[in-house]
Motif scaffolding. Structure first.
Motif, PDB file in Angstrom:
ATOM      1  N   GLN A  69       0.843  -1.191   0.000  1.00 34.06           N
ATOM      2  CA  GLN A  69       0.000   0.000   0.000  1.00 34.06           C
ATOM      3  C   GLN A  69       0.880   1.243   0.000  1.00 34.06           C
ATOM      4  OE1 GLN A  69      -3.327  -0.177  -0.252  1.00 34.06           O
ATOM      5  NE2 GLN A  69      -3.337  -2.414  -0.133  1.00 34.06           N
ATOM      6  N   ASP A  70       0.289   2.378  -0.406  1.00 34.95           N
ATOM      7  CA  ASP A  70       1.032   3.639  -0.391  1.00 34.95           C
ATOM      8  C   ASP A  70       1.291   4.090   1.046  1.00 34.95           C
ATOM      9  OD1 ASP A  70       1.181   3.890  -3.145  1.00 34.95           O
ATOM     10  OD2 ASP A  70      -0.716   5.002  -3.277  1.00 34.95           O
ATOM     11  N   ASP A  71       2.529   4.452   1.321  1.00 33.57           N
ATOM     12  CA  ASP A  71       2.948   5.026   2.608  1.00 33.57           C
ATOM     13  C   ASP A  71       2.320   4.300   3.803  1.00 33.57           C
ATOM     14  OD1 ASP A  71       4.388   6.907   1.165  1.00 33.57           O
ATOM     15  OD2 ASP A  71       2.730   8.337   1.143  1.00 33.57           O
ATOM     16  N   PRO A  72       2.518   2.984   3.893  1.00 38.11           N
ATOM     17  CA  PRO A  72       1.890   2.249   4.996  1.00 38.11           C
ATOM     18  C   PRO A  72       2.581   2.553   6.330  1.00 38.11           C
ATOM     19  CG  PRO A  72       3.377   0.817   3.798  1.00 38.11           C
ATOM     20  CD  PRO A  72       3.350   2.101   3.039  1.00 38.11           C
ATOM     21  N   GLU A  73       1.842   2.444   7.402  1.00 36.85           N
ATOM     22  CA  GLU A  73       2.405   2.553   8.746  1.00 36.85           C
ATOM     23  C   GLU A  73       2.523   1.157   9.327  1.00 36.85           C
ATOM     24  OE1 GLU A  73      -0.039   5.229  10.963  1.00 36.85           O
ATOM     25  OE2 GLU A  73       0.536   6.988   9.768  1.00 36.85           O
ATOM     26  N   VAL A  74       3.737   0.799   9.769  1.00 42.40           N
ATOM     27  CA  VAL A  74       4.006  -0.567  10.240  1.00 42.40           C
ATOM     28  C   VAL A  74       4.556  -0.522  11.663  1.00 42.40           C
ATOM     29  CG1 VAL A  74       4.435  -1.424   7.909  1.00 42.40           C
ATOM     30  CG2 VAL A  74       6.336  -0.558   9.263  1.00 42.40           C
ATOM     31  N   ASP A  75       4.268  -1.564  12.414  1.00 40.28           N
ATOM     32  CA  ASP A  75       4.779  -1.723  13.777  1.00 40.28           C
ATOM     33  C   ASP A  75       5.788  -2.857  13.756  1.00 40.28           C
ATOM     34  OD1 ASP A  75       5.329  -2.066  16.423  1.00 40.28           O
ATOM     35  OD2 ASP A  75       3.230  -2.166  17.081  1.00 40.28           O
ATOM     36  N   ILE A  76       7.052  -2.550  14.052  1.00 42.24           N
ATOM     37  CA  ILE A  76       8.086  -3.570  14.020  1.00 42.24           C
ATOM     38  C   ILE A  76       8.227  -4.297  15.357  1.00 42.24           C
ATOM     39  CG2 ILE A  76       9.367  -2.330  12.252  1.00 42.24           C
ATOM     40  CD1 ILE A  76      11.333  -1.445  14.446  1.00 42.24           C
ATOM     41  N   GLY A  77       7.267  -4.038  16.271  1.00 38.81           N
ATOM     42  CA  GLY A  77       7.268  -4.731  17.558  1.00 38.81           C
ATOM     43  C   GLY A  77       7.687  -3.874  18.727  1.00 38.81           C
ATOM     44  N   ILE A  78       7.750  -2.565  18.511  1.00 39.91           N
ATOM     45  CA  ILE A  78       8.159  -1.676  19.601  1.00 39.91           C
ATOM     46  C   ILE A  78       6.989  -0.838  20.108  1.00 39.91           C
ATOM     47  CG2 ILE A  78      10.546  -1.560  18.765  1.00 39.91           C
ATOM     48  CD1 ILE A  78       9.897   1.145  17.525  1.00 39.91           C
ATOM     49  N   GLY A  79       5.790  -1.120  19.589  1.00 41.08           N
ATOM     50  CA  GLY A  79       4.609  -0.409  20.047  1.00 41.08           C
ATOM     51  C   GLY A  79       4.410   0.941  19.401  1.00 41.08           C
ATOM     52  N   THR A  80       5.268   1.307  18.468  1.00 44.08           N
ATOM     53  CA  THR A  80       5.154   2.584  17.753  1.00 44.08           C
ATOM     54  C   THR A  80       5.183   2.311  16.263  1.00 44.08           C
ATOM     55  OG1 THR A  80       6.270   3.800  19.523  1.00 44.08           O
ATOM     56  CG2 THR A  80       6.217   4.832  17.342  1.00 44.08           C
ATOM     57  N   GLU A  81       4.225   2.895  15.545  1.00 44.95           N
ATOM     58  CA  GLU A  81       4.186   2.677  14.105  1.00 44.95           C
ATOM     59  C   GLU A  81       5.120   3.649  13.376  1.00 44.95           C
ATOM     60  OE1 GLU A  81       0.088   2.891  12.929  1.00 44.95           O
ATOM     61  OE2 GLU A  81      -0.205   0.745  13.326  1.00 44.95           O
ATOM     62  N   LEU A  82       5.721   3.132  12.306  1.00 47.97           N
ATOM     63  CA  LEU A  82       6.613   3.921  11.454  1.00 47.97           C
ATOM     64  C   LEU A  82       6.057   3.931  10.034  1.00 47.97           C
ATOM     65  CD1 LEU A  82       9.984   2.368  12.679  1.00 47.97           C
ATOM     66  CD2 LEU A  82       8.948   4.518  13.445  1.00 47.97           C
ATOM     67  N   GLU A  83       6.097   5.090   9.403  1.00 49.65           N
ATOM     68  CA  GLU A  83       5.588   5.196   8.033  1.00 49.65           C
ATOM     69  C   GLU A  83       6.694   4.890   7.031  1.00 49.65           C
ATOM     70  OE1 GLU A  83       2.781   8.395   6.725  1.00 49.65           O
ATOM     71  OE2 GLU A  83       4.434   8.882   5.340  1.00 49.65           O
ATOM     72  N   LEU A  84       6.403   4.012   6.075  1.00 53.79           N
ATOM     73  CA  LEU A  84       7.339   3.693   4.997  1.00 53.79           C
ATOM     74  C   LEU A  84       7.080   4.607   3.811  1.00 53.79           C
ATOM     75  CD1 LEU A  84       7.152  -0.222   5.023  1.00 53.79           C
ATOM     76  CD2 LEU A  84       8.669   1.293   6.333  1.00 53.79           C
ATOM     77  N   ASN A  85       8.140   5.054   3.188  1.00 55.77           N
ATOM     78  CA  ASN A  85       8.037   5.926   2.019  1.00 55.77           C
ATOM     79  C   ASN A  85       7.877   5.051   0.774  1.00 55.77           C
ATOM     80  OD1 ASN A  85       8.118   8.062   0.261  1.00 55.77           O
ATOM     81  ND2 ASN A  85      10.312   8.385   0.442  1.00 55.77           N
ATOM     82  N   ILE A  86       6.652   4.634   0.485  1.00 58.45           N
ATOM     83  CA  ILE A  86       6.372   3.713  -0.614  1.00 58.45           C
ATOM     84  C   ILE A  86       5.311   4.308  -1.532  1.00 58.45           C
ATOM     85  CG2 ILE A  86       5.313   1.496  -1.220  1.00 58.45           C
ATOM     86  CD1 ILE A  86       6.689   0.262   1.150  1.00 58.45           C
ATOM     87  N   ASN A  87       5.630   4.318  -2.817  1.00 60.47           N
ATOM     88  CA  ASN A  87       4.671   4.660  -3.860  1.00 60.47           C
ATOM     89  C   ASN A  87       4.475   3.399  -4.693  1.00 60.47           C
ATOM     90  OD1 ASN A  87       3.221   5.558  -6.039  1.00 60.47           O
ATOM     91  ND2 ASN A  87       4.631   7.199  -6.607  1.00 60.47           N
ATOM     92  N   THR A  88       3.310   2.780  -4.602  1.00 59.76           N
ATOM     93  CA  THR A  88       3.104   1.501  -5.279  1.00 59.76           C
ATOM     94  C   THR A  88       3.124   1.632  -6.798  1.00 59.76           C
ATOM     95  OG1 THR A  88       0.704   1.808  -5.072  1.00 59.76           O
ATOM     96  CG2 THR A  88       1.803   0.528  -3.358  1.00 59.76           C
ATOM     97  N   ASN A  89       3.021   2.844  -7.325  1.00 60.47           N
ATOM     98  CA  ASN A  89       3.167   3.019  -8.772  1.00 60.47           C
ATOM     99  C   ASN A  89       4.580   2.668  -9.242  1.00 60.47           C
ATOM    100  OD1 ASN A  89       0.548   3.918  -9.200  1.00 60.47           O
ATOM    101  ND2 ASN A  89       1.084   6.052  -8.827  1.00 60.47           N
ATOM    102  N   GLN A  90       5.530   2.678  -8.308  1.00 60.46           N
ATOM    103  CA  GLN A  90       6.919   2.373  -8.645  1.00 60.46           C
ATOM    104  C   GLN A  90       7.246   0.892  -8.467  1.00 60.46           C
ATOM    105  OE1 GLN A  90       8.750   4.804  -9.886  1.00 60.46           O
ATOM    106  NE2 GLN A  90       7.255   6.394  -9.481  1.00 60.46           N
ATOM    107  N   PHE A  91       6.335   0.104  -7.944  1.00 61.82           N
ATOM    108  CA  PHE A  91       6.586  -1.320  -7.709  1.00 61.82           C
ATOM    109  C   PHE A  91       6.187  -2.112  -8.954  1.00 61.82           C
ATOM    110  CE2 PHE A  91       6.784  -2.119  -2.877  1.00 61.82           C
ATOM    111  CZ  PHE A  91       7.547  -0.970  -2.697  1.00 61.82           C
ATOM    112  N   GLY A  92       7.130  -2.842  -9.528  1.00 56.40           N
ATOM    113  CA  GLY A  92       6.821  -3.626 -10.720  1.00 56.40           C
ATOM    114  C   GLY A  92       6.500  -2.766 -11.922  1.00 56.40           C
ATOM    115  N   ARG A  93       7.250  -1.707 -12.100  1.00 62.50           N
ATOM    116  CA  ARG A  93       6.948  -0.733 -13.147  1.00 62.50           C
ATOM    117  C   ARG A  93       7.867  -0.919 -14.346  1.00 62.50           C
ATOM    118  NH1 ARG A  93       7.622   5.859 -12.534  1.00 62.50           N
ATOM    119  NH2 ARG A  93       7.223   6.394 -14.701  1.00 62.50           N
ATOM    120  N   THR A  94       7.316  -0.830 -15.543  1.00 56.74           N
ATOM    121  CA  THR A  94       8.104  -0.840 -16.769  1.00 56.74           C
ATOM    122  C   THR A  94       8.388   0.602 -17.180  1.00 56.74           C
ATOM    123  OG1 THR A  94       7.179  -2.942 -17.513  1.00 56.74           O
ATOM    124  CG2 THR A  94       8.184  -1.542 -19.184  1.00 56.74           C
TER     125      THR A  94
END
Length: 253
Positions: free
Chosen positions: A61-86
């Motif tokens: 997903q675009d800019d998802p917020e994930v919890d790596i197990g520390i109880g605080t979510e971190l936002e990833l800088n992801i643009n799914t238009n760039q995933f698997g793009r020709t």
């Protein structure tokens, strides 16, 4: 054909494409090579993913917020238009012709081309500056070199053209000018080869602008051993770029 994945290193990725022997492509020698520059991620299986995984069903997903197990979510800088793009999808037609009947058994034909476009690295990015390919060719005395190159009429840096003239070594920028074919210092044995390669087939313009972008010279047989260098007067520019090459000829096997 047998397509083998290229090795990715600090240089350019490449592929070895092997075709059948003899006249296996006859009677139709026309081929098309389709190149696709694809950027993919291993965050999901790109080989099995299809349209059913669009939208909310997507594994990313675009800019998802994930919890790596520390109880605080971190936002990833992801643009799914760039995933698997020709990014690039280009097709190139070409022909593979039968080996001429007069080529001796055991002698090879080496194709010597030009890559890139006119201009410096900043001008031509994401392309590359002009260079001969391969720019160092090692072959046997009975082998043949087939020089050919293509250019463009739409380059803002100037009309793309190429040529070949002999030089004494890779450290000089003036061509050999001896009309007696240079006392054996070049691989060109007659004035037709010298003239054709130097003028891209017959140009009357010092900058070769009156010739087509594509030129194909006849086969030139290697008749003597040694190390022979050459350059393009059109594109070699000292301190900016060097369009030069070397052919090393050994004794016949």
């Amino acid at each position: 054909s047998d397509l083998t994945a290229g090795e990715l290193s600090m240089g350019l990725a490449h592929y070895n494409l092997t075709f059948g022997e003899g006249n296996s492509l006859s009677p139709n020698p026309n081929c098309i090579l389709r190149l696709r520059y694809n950027m993919s991620t291993n965050d999901y299986d790109g080989w099995t993913a299809d349209y059913t995984l669009n939208g909310a069903a997507s594994p990313v997903q675009d800019d998802p917020e994930v919890d790596i197990g520390i109880g605080t979510e971190l936002e990833l800088n992801i643009n799914t238009n760039q995933f698997g793009r020709t990014f690039q999808d280009r097709s190139h037609p070409f022909q593979i012709l039968p080996k001429p009947a007069n080529i001796e058994e055991g002698c090879k034909i080496w194709n010597l081309n030009v890559r890139g476009k006119r201009g410096n690295n900043n001008n031509v990015y994401p392309n590359v500056e002009y260079d001969f390919v391969p720019n160092r060719l090692h072959l046997d005395e009975c082998d043949y070199v087939h020089w050919q190159w293509g250019g463009s009429n739409n380059n803002p840096q100037g009309t793309d053209r190429n040529n070949v003239v002999a030089i004494d070594n890779m450290n000089v920028n003036y061509p050999i000018v001896d009309l007696e074919l240079n006392g054996g210092r070049t691989l060109l044995y007659d004035e037709d080869d010298t003239y054709g390669l130097a003028t891209s087939g017959g140009s009357m313009d010092p900058e070769l602008q009156d010739m087509p972008a594509y030129y194909m010279h006849s086969l030139i047989k290697m008749r003597k051993t040694g190390t022979f260098s050459y350059m393009s007067t059109k594109n070699n520019a000292f301190t900016n770029r060097g369009e030069k090459g070397t052919i090393v000829v050994d004794g016949s096997n």
